[in-house]
Design a protein around this motif. Structure first.
Motif, PDB file in Angstrom:
ATOM      1  N   THR A  30       0.566  -1.275   0.016  1.00 53.01           N
ATOM      2  CA  THR A  30       0.130  -0.088   0.112  1.00 53.01           C
ATOM      3  C   THR A  30       0.925   1.251  -0.049  1.00 53.01           C
ATOM      4  N   MET A  31       1.800   1.331   0.918  1.00 55.00           N
ATOM      5  CA  MET A  31       2.599   2.662   1.126  1.00 55.00           C
ATOM      6  C   MET A  31       4.042   2.029   1.079  1.00 55.00           C
ATOM      7  N   PHE A  33       7.761   3.783   2.832  1.00 53.51           N
ATOM      8  CA  PHE A  33       8.210   4.560   3.576  1.00 53.51           C
ATOM      9  C   PHE A  33       9.724   4.858   3.419  1.00 53.51           C
ATOM     10  N   TYR A  35      13.181   6.437   5.387  1.00 53.81           N
ATOM     11  CA  TYR A  35      13.810   6.842   6.863  1.00 53.81           C
ATOM     12  C   TYR A  35      14.955   6.885   6.664  1.00 53.81           C
ATOM     13  N   GLN A  37      18.645   7.178   9.048  1.00 57.77           N
ATOM     14  CA  GLN A  37      19.326   6.941  10.230  1.00 57.77           C
ATOM     15  C   GLN A  37      20.659   7.517  10.026  1.00 57.77           C
ATOM     16  N   LEU A  43      16.173   5.887  13.923  1.00 62.87           N
ATOM     17  CA  LEU A  43      15.408   6.045  12.688  1.00 62.87           C
ATOM     18  C   LEU A  43      14.350   7.193  12.510  1.00 62.87           C
ATOM     19  N   LEU A  45      11.596   9.090  10.015  1.00 64.41           N
ATOM     20  CA  LEU A  45      10.771   9.122   8.786  1.00 64.41           C
ATOM     21  C   LEU A  45      10.947  10.403   8.042  1.00 64.41           C
ATOM     22  N   THR A  48       6.480   9.496   3.032  1.00 62.40           N
ATOM     23  CA  THR A  48       5.609   8.534   2.707  1.00 62.40           C
ATOM     24  C   THR A  48       5.431   8.381   1.150  1.00 62.40           C
ATOM     25  N   THR A  56       4.423  12.313   0.754  1.00 59.60           N
ATOM     26  CA  THR A  56       4.052  13.227   1.952  1.00 59.60           C
ATOM     27  C   THR A  56       5.123  13.244   2.741  1.00 59.60           C
ATOM     28  N   GLU A  58       7.658  14.809   6.204  1.00 58.43           N
ATOM     29  CA  GLU A  58       7.492  14.734   7.514  1.00 58.43           C
ATOM     30  C   GLU A  58       8.082  16.239   7.692  1.00 58.43           C
ATOM     31  N   LEU A  92      16.871   4.099   4.620  1.00 62.14           N
ATOM     32  CA  LEU A  92      16.216   2.782   4.432  1.00 62.14           C
ATOM     33  C   LEU A  92      14.699   3.032   3.922  1.00 62.14           C
ATOM     34  N   SER A  96       4.140  -0.326   4.609  1.00 69.17           N
ATOM     35  CA  SER A  96       3.329  -0.256   5.570  1.00 69.17           C
ATOM     36  C   SER A  96       2.661  -1.547   5.955  1.00 69.17           C
ATOM     37  N   THR A  98       3.908  -4.691   6.011  1.00 67.75           N
ATOM     38  CA  THR A  98       4.617  -5.639   6.999  1.00 67.75           C
ATOM     39  C   THR A  98       5.447  -4.989   7.673  1.00 67.75           C
ATOM     40  N   GLN A  99       5.979  -3.811   7.623  1.00 65.06           N
ATOM     41  CA  GLN A  99       6.757  -2.729   8.535  1.00 65.06           C
ATOM     42  C   GLN A  99       8.451  -3.642   8.371  1.00 65.06           C
ATOM     43  N   PHE A 101      12.047  -3.919   6.765  1.00 67.76           N
ATOM     44  CA  PHE A 101      13.022  -2.632   5.862  1.00 67.76           C
ATOM     45  C   PHE A 101      13.756  -3.567   4.997  1.00 67.76           C
TER      46      PHE A 101
END
Lengths: 110, 113
Positions: A30-31, A33, A35, A37, A43, A45, A48, A56, A58, A92, A96, A98-99, A101
């Motif tokens: 879906t999304m 991300f 990041y 570090q 980490l 963000l 997105t 989008t 941050e 990285l 969205s 499975t989260q 990396f």
């Protein structure tokens, strides 16, 4: 579970240049991300990546510095523009659903 | 107040002991909680996720969540030297739709043989 790959795995770049990092997921998500570090840090963000619309961002991150593309549901790119030594970090991507990396891109700016 | 707080450590435990890693978060609306393990020079690896109050066990790992106290922990039983790594706690930001995560600074775990 999604498998995420990134290219390049590392790079050394000169100040003022740009680098585009690729992120590929082995299934539609879906999304995505992005990041950052920084050395010795956790980490943060950046943005997105949305398929079919603008990313989008941050607070503290802007499109001119970190343009992002998301041409389909399995792929995204992050460009680090007009680099300075402060941009030296690991970048990285994750998804969205499975989260998980990707393996990261270690960037050093001289 | 930081959104997600962890003790930076290092937490030193002997091999075979239980390692207890703790995390507190500030936003009561958070619903999803994750623990990642990060070896030096590697990307974070998701080891546990928890969404409901109570305990969730997966092999040697147990995640514990207490939403009333805004507290999440990770227990590692029978700790091994290979468990030596930095453990990152991550919490979702409420009302962001697609599980944007906020990360703590991580706790460094050292397991001695």
């Amino acid at each position: 579970s999604a498998v995420i790959s990134q290219k390049p795995s590392r790079d050394i770049c000169q100040r003022g240049t740009s680098l585009t990092i690729q992120c590929q997921v082995d299934s539609q998500v879906t999304m995505m991300f992005w990041y950052r570090q920084q050395p010795g840090q956790s980490l943060t963000l950046i943005a997105t990546a949305n398929q079919g619309s603008e990313a989008t961002y941050e607070s503290g991150f802007v499109i001119d510095k970190f343009p992002i593309s998301r041409p389909n549901l399995t792929f995204s790119t992050l460009t680090v523009s007009n680099m300075s030594p402060e941009d030296s970090s690991i970048y990285l991507c994750s998804d969205s659903d499975t989260q998980y990396f990707g393996p990261g891109t270690r960037l050093t700016v001289l | 107040q930081k959104e997600v707080e962890q003790n930076s450590g290092p937490l030193s435990v002997p091999e075979g002991a239980i390692a207890s890693l703790n995390c507190t978060y500030s936003d009561r609306g958070s619903q999803s909680f994750f623990w990642y393990r990060q070896y030096s020079g590697k990307s974070p690896e998701l080891i546990m996720s928890i969404y409901s109050n109570g305990d969730k066990e997966d092999g040697r790992f147990t995640a514990q969540l207490n939403k009333a106290s805004q507290y999440v922990s990770l227990l590692i039983r029978d700790s091994q030297p290979s468990d030596s790594a930095t453990y990152l706690c991550a919490v979702d930001r409420p009302n962001t739709g697609f599980q944007k995560l906020v990360f703590g600074t991580g706790t460094r775990l050292l397991v001695s043989p």
